[in-house]
Design a protein around this motif. Structure first.
Motif, PDB file in Angstrom:
ATOM      1  N   GLY A 117       7.127   0.437   0.027  1.00 41.72           N
ATOM      2  CA  GLY A 117       6.509   0.134   1.227  1.00 41.72           C
ATOM      3  C   GLY A 117       6.071   1.288   2.202  1.00 41.72           C
ATOM      4  N   GLU A 118       5.904   2.539   1.962  1.00 39.16           N
ATOM      5  CA  GLU A 118       4.916   3.163   2.706  1.00 39.16           C
ATOM      6  C   GLU A 118       3.435   2.685   2.477  1.00 39.16           C
ATOM      7  N   GLU A 119       3.468   1.753   1.026  1.00 42.38           N
ATOM      8  CA  GLU A 119       1.795   1.305   1.064  1.00 42.38           C
ATOM      9  C   GLU A 119       1.418  -0.053   2.055  1.00 42.38           C
ATOM     10  N   ASP A 120       2.622  -0.811   2.540  1.00 45.89           N
ATOM     11  CA  ASP A 120       2.271  -1.343   3.446  1.00 45.89           C
ATOM     12  C   ASP A 120       2.566  -1.421   5.110  1.00 45.89           C
ATOM     13  N   LEU A 121       3.093  -0.187   5.018  1.00 44.45           N
ATOM     14  CA  LEU A 121       2.972   0.693   6.749  1.00 44.45           C
ATOM     15  C   LEU A 121       1.863   0.789   6.363  1.00 44.45           C
ATOM     16  N   GLY A 122       1.018   1.787   5.948  1.00 41.36           N
ATOM     17  CA  GLY A 122       0.111   2.128   6.017  1.00 41.36           C
ATOM     18  C   GLY A 122      -0.569   3.560   6.780  1.00 41.36           C
ATOM     19  N   VAL A 123       0.473   4.171   6.699  1.00 41.77           N
ATOM     20  CA  VAL A 123       0.975   5.787   6.934  1.00 41.77           C
ATOM     21  C   VAL A 123       0.610   7.027   6.337  1.00 41.77           C
ATOM     22  N   HIS A 124       0.094   6.475   4.590  1.00 43.11           N
ATOM     23  CA  HIS A 124      -0.030   6.699   4.103  1.00 43.11           C
ATOM     24  C   HIS A 124      -1.196   7.158   3.115  1.00 43.11           C
ATOM     25  N   PRO A 125      -2.022   7.844   3.317  1.00 39.91           N
ATOM     26  CA  PRO A 125      -3.459   8.388   2.889  1.00 39.91           C
ATOM     27  C   PRO A 125      -3.547   8.696   1.842  1.00 39.91           C
ATOM     28  N   SER A 126      -4.477   8.953   1.206  1.00 39.04           N
ATOM     29  CA  SER A 126      -4.652   9.601  -0.414  1.00 39.04           C
ATOM     30  C   SER A 126      -4.546  11.043  -0.123  1.00 39.04           C
TER      31      SER A 126
END
Length: 755
Positions: A438-447
């Motif tokens: 779910g975090e990948e879709d939110l776009g708030v989790h950079p590498s």
């Protein structure tokens, strides 16, 4: 509208009538007492009872109207007014029973109870301290002032009285009322601190306390000297103080209505507010020294003052300890994540280096954190940092100390007998920071990119170790991010050389180390050199002449490209002006960096350079890459259009290697296309696709009325191909290598380049 704001308007007429009636009572009593009319004592008593009772009723009404945090304040104040009314009633009854000044235990108890409830009301006000320690500190400040006034009052008022005059304990206790008034006034000043604007209700109550303190002081002095009689004009001051309390109930509740701390830092109190409780202490010491003898009352008061001062200093010491602990937390920990901060990390790192043994630093930097802040706001960025810190702490466990160095940069210190290698720890950290479902879709989790450096003989201090970890981290970013790298001698040498080159580049323009070379551009129809492209070189004092590929990328990263561009434009315009003395139709082409396109002073820079050299606009061509043009804003396109309107030519450089699109050709005010050398290089090998590509670009340019320059022509076969296709101009080693201005001058407009 809030309840607090609407409440005063429920019965405005009744409230005004009551206020006017109370004011009339006070004014009538004042006239009666000043005129010394018959029954002045009874009028004084009835006036005080009436106004205090009215104020008590209004305080109860205010408690019902105001927000919950203020209800206790108004109820305690209502109790104080009720006790004042009851005490005055008992006073009147006992006085009418034959006691001239009824300082009886009952009267003293009622008035003392009123002092206690009034003091409690002040401590419970919105401006009062929100903690028990804060309220105790404020109360002790008031008590200190009150006790310090005992010896002062003795010297000022009672020094000339016989001890027998103060033998009655109740009579003596009545003489302490001014001390209690000033104590309450001190508490009011303390609770109305500088953290927020003064509440109007407290201002009115403070004025009432000041009037009552003055009245009590005059009353005590008159009683002590035996010159007071009931109905004295000073008696009007007490109902006047009650009137101000009643008037205070009409003030709206202060903004906020709660005790939550302000978001910002509270301003520091003025020095006099801090020193207020202690200033009377000096007066008390002087009073004892000049009194000559120390009466029992003064001795007891001074002993009590010492005890209260000791207690107050104990609270101050406790507060200082808490403040020191808080300052330590602020100094050594990160307030957002709770992790150790940079200062703590460096101290632990230096301690580990002194202790010996293996030491490694794992440096982690989030990739794309700025995009999270820009898209979702800084609150989302803060939550991401907090989450990242928690995951790093869980992934590291006892194998290292995690710290936040600042921004989106974290570090792990691995020292001593470590149970895990830094490389394995880096792998664990990258795995822990992978987005959850779910975090990948939110776009708030950079590498994240991780750099590792282990302490060795090549390091002289902790700064060298941190530098190597930083070098490795940037190498991980360059490798595609979401990766880790260990600092190697090759990486270190490359980074040091790069830093030295940047430092040298900052001096290159000022010290005249840059030089210009020009490559001819040939008219393929006539074979005549009609133009030249200005190419900058760097005559490095140690490395020799460097090509643009060695230093221009560094100049763009550091912003030095702007100064280099300005120098190149001015030098190219001066050179072209020199050429045109021999061949009036010769032009010069200058490359412009993408950063310069965004500068509002680009037009002024170009026109200033042409004006200084005396070069007409049609003799200058500005070359820009496709990516710089497409990424430009509308302001950039407008700027280019203004340059084009001036007569300056605009060329799209390296056409075909960027985001070639028909749509942007309509928008950009270009005059020519320069076909990239990668397509021309394949023409000599008989590449049919390359031939078709160059032919298509040439036809496209013709449709848009754009001139075409084929770059990178090096062989006769390539020359023949671009000529057969119909390109107007060619550029490359086939026609001449880049050379200095004196070497180029003989070829301009005189030498024909054969096919």
């Amino acid at each position: 509208m809030s309840l607090a704001a609407a409440a005063p308007a429920r019965h405005p007429l009744a409230g005004r009538v009551g206020l006017v009636a109370a004011a009339v009572v006070v004014l009538g009593e004042m006239i009666w007492l000043v005129a010394a009319l018959p029954g002045a004592a009874l009028v004084s008593d009835l006036g005080a009872m009436a106004v205090s009772s009215w104020a008590a009723v209004l305080c109860v009404g205010a408690a019902r109207r105001h927000p919950v945090p203020l209800r206790r304040f108004w109820l305690l104040l209502a109790t104080t007014m009720a006790l004042a009314a009851l005490g005055r009633t008992v006073w009147t009854v006992e006085r009418l029973s034959g006691i001239d000044l009824p300082h009886t235990p009952l009267v003293g108890g009622l008035f003392t109870a009123g002092i206690v409830t009034g003091t409690a009301a002040l401590l419970c006000s919105r401006a009062g301290g929100s903690s028990l320690i804060g309220q105790a500190r404020t109360l002790l400040d008031g008590v200190i002032v009150g006790l310090a006034l005992i010896p002062i009052g003795w010297v000022v008022v009672f020094r000339d009285l016989a001890a027998a005059d103060l033998s009655d304990p109740l009579r003596t206790f009545g003489l302490l009322y001014p001390m209690f008034d000033l104590m309450q006034l001190t508490i009011l000043v303390a609770v109305a601190g500088p953290g927020r604007p003064m509440w109007r209700a407290l201002t009115l109550i403070g004025a009432g306390l000041a009037i009552r303190a003055g009245a009590d002081a005059v009353y005590v002095s008159l009683v002590a000297h035996g010159s007071y009689a009931p109905g004295h004009p000073v008696d009007v001051c007490w109902p006047l103080s009650y009137l101000l309390v009643g008037l205070a109930t009409r003030c709206p509740a202060p903004g906020g209505g709660d005790r939550e701390d302000d978001a910002g830092e509270s301003p520091l109190p003025p020095w006099w507010r801090v020193a207020l409780p202690y200033l009377p202490v000096g007066g008390a010491i002087v009073a004892v020294m000049v009194s000559g003898q120390t009466p029992h009352l003064v001795f007891v008061g001074m002993m009590a003052l010492l005890g209260v001062l000791a207690l107050r200093q104990g609270l101050a010491a406790n507060e200082n300890l808490r403040l020191v602990a808080r300052l330590r937390r602020l100094a050594y920990s990160d307030q957002l994540t709770g992790l150790p901060n940079r200062l703590t990390f460096i101290r632990r790192l230096r301690r580990a280096l002194r202790a010996g043994g293996p030491v490694a630093v794992v440096l982690l930097d989030l990739d794309g954190f700025k995009q999270v802040n820009d898209r979702f706001g800084h609150a989302a960025g803060d939550r991401l940092l907090t989450t990242t810190a928690a995951r790093m702490r869980d992934a590291t466990g006892p194998d290292g100390m995690v710290a936040r160095l600042g921004g989106d940069e974290f570090a792990v210190l691995v020292a001593g007998d470590r149970p895990v290698a830094p490389e394995r720890l880096a792998v664990r950290l990258l795995a822990a920071l992978e987005p959850l479902p779910g975090e990948e879709d939110l776009g708030v989790h950079p590498s994240a990119s991780i750099g590792i450096a282990e302490y060795g003989p090549q390091h002289s201090s902790h700064t060298d170790l941190l530098r190597d970890a930083d070098i490795a981290m940037y190498a991980a970013k360059a490798a595609g991010k979401s990766a880790w790298r260990t600092c190697t001698p090759e990486l270190r040498e490359s980074a040091v050389s790069r830093a030295e080159l940047i430092a040298d580049l900052r001096r290159a323009v000022d010290e005249g180390q840059l030089l210009m070379e020009f490559q001819p551009i040939v008219d393929l129809a006539t074979g005549t050199v009609r133009s030249a492209e200005a190419l900058v070189r760097w005559r490095h004092p140690r490395l020799g002449v460097l090509t643009p590929a060695r230093f221009l990328p560094l100049a763009e990263e550091t912003g030095l490209i702007l100064a280099i561009d300005r120098w190149v434009i001015h030098e190219a315009c001066r050179a072209a002006a020199t050429w045109r003395e021999r061949a009036p139709e010769v032009t010069v082409a200058v490359n412009i960096a993408a950063a310069h396109l965004c500068r509002p002073d680009l037009i002024a820079t170009v026109t200033g350079a042409m004006g200084a050299a005396g070069l007409p606009p049609r003799a200058l061509t500005l070359e820009l890459t496709e990516s710089a043009l497409i990424e430009g804003s509308e302001a950039v396109l407008d700027r280019l259009a203004q340059l084009r309107d001036l007569g300056i030519r605009i060329a799209i450089d390296d056409f075909g290697t960027g985001y070639s699109s028909l749509s942007y050709l309509h928008r950009i005010p270009a005059t020519e296309l320069k076909i990239d050398r990668s397509f021309v290089a394949r023409l000599g090998a008989g590449d049919s696709r390359a031939y078709a590509t160059v032919e298509m670009v040439n036809r496209l340019a013709g449709a848009f009325d754009l001139a075409v320059v084929a770059e990178g022509v090096e062989t006769g076969a390539q020359h023949a191909a671009v000529t057969a296709i119909g390109c107007r101009q060619g550029q490359g080693w086939r026609y001449g290598r880049p050379s200095a201005l004196p070497d180029l001058l003989p070829t301009l407009a005189h030498e024909r380049i054969s096919g």
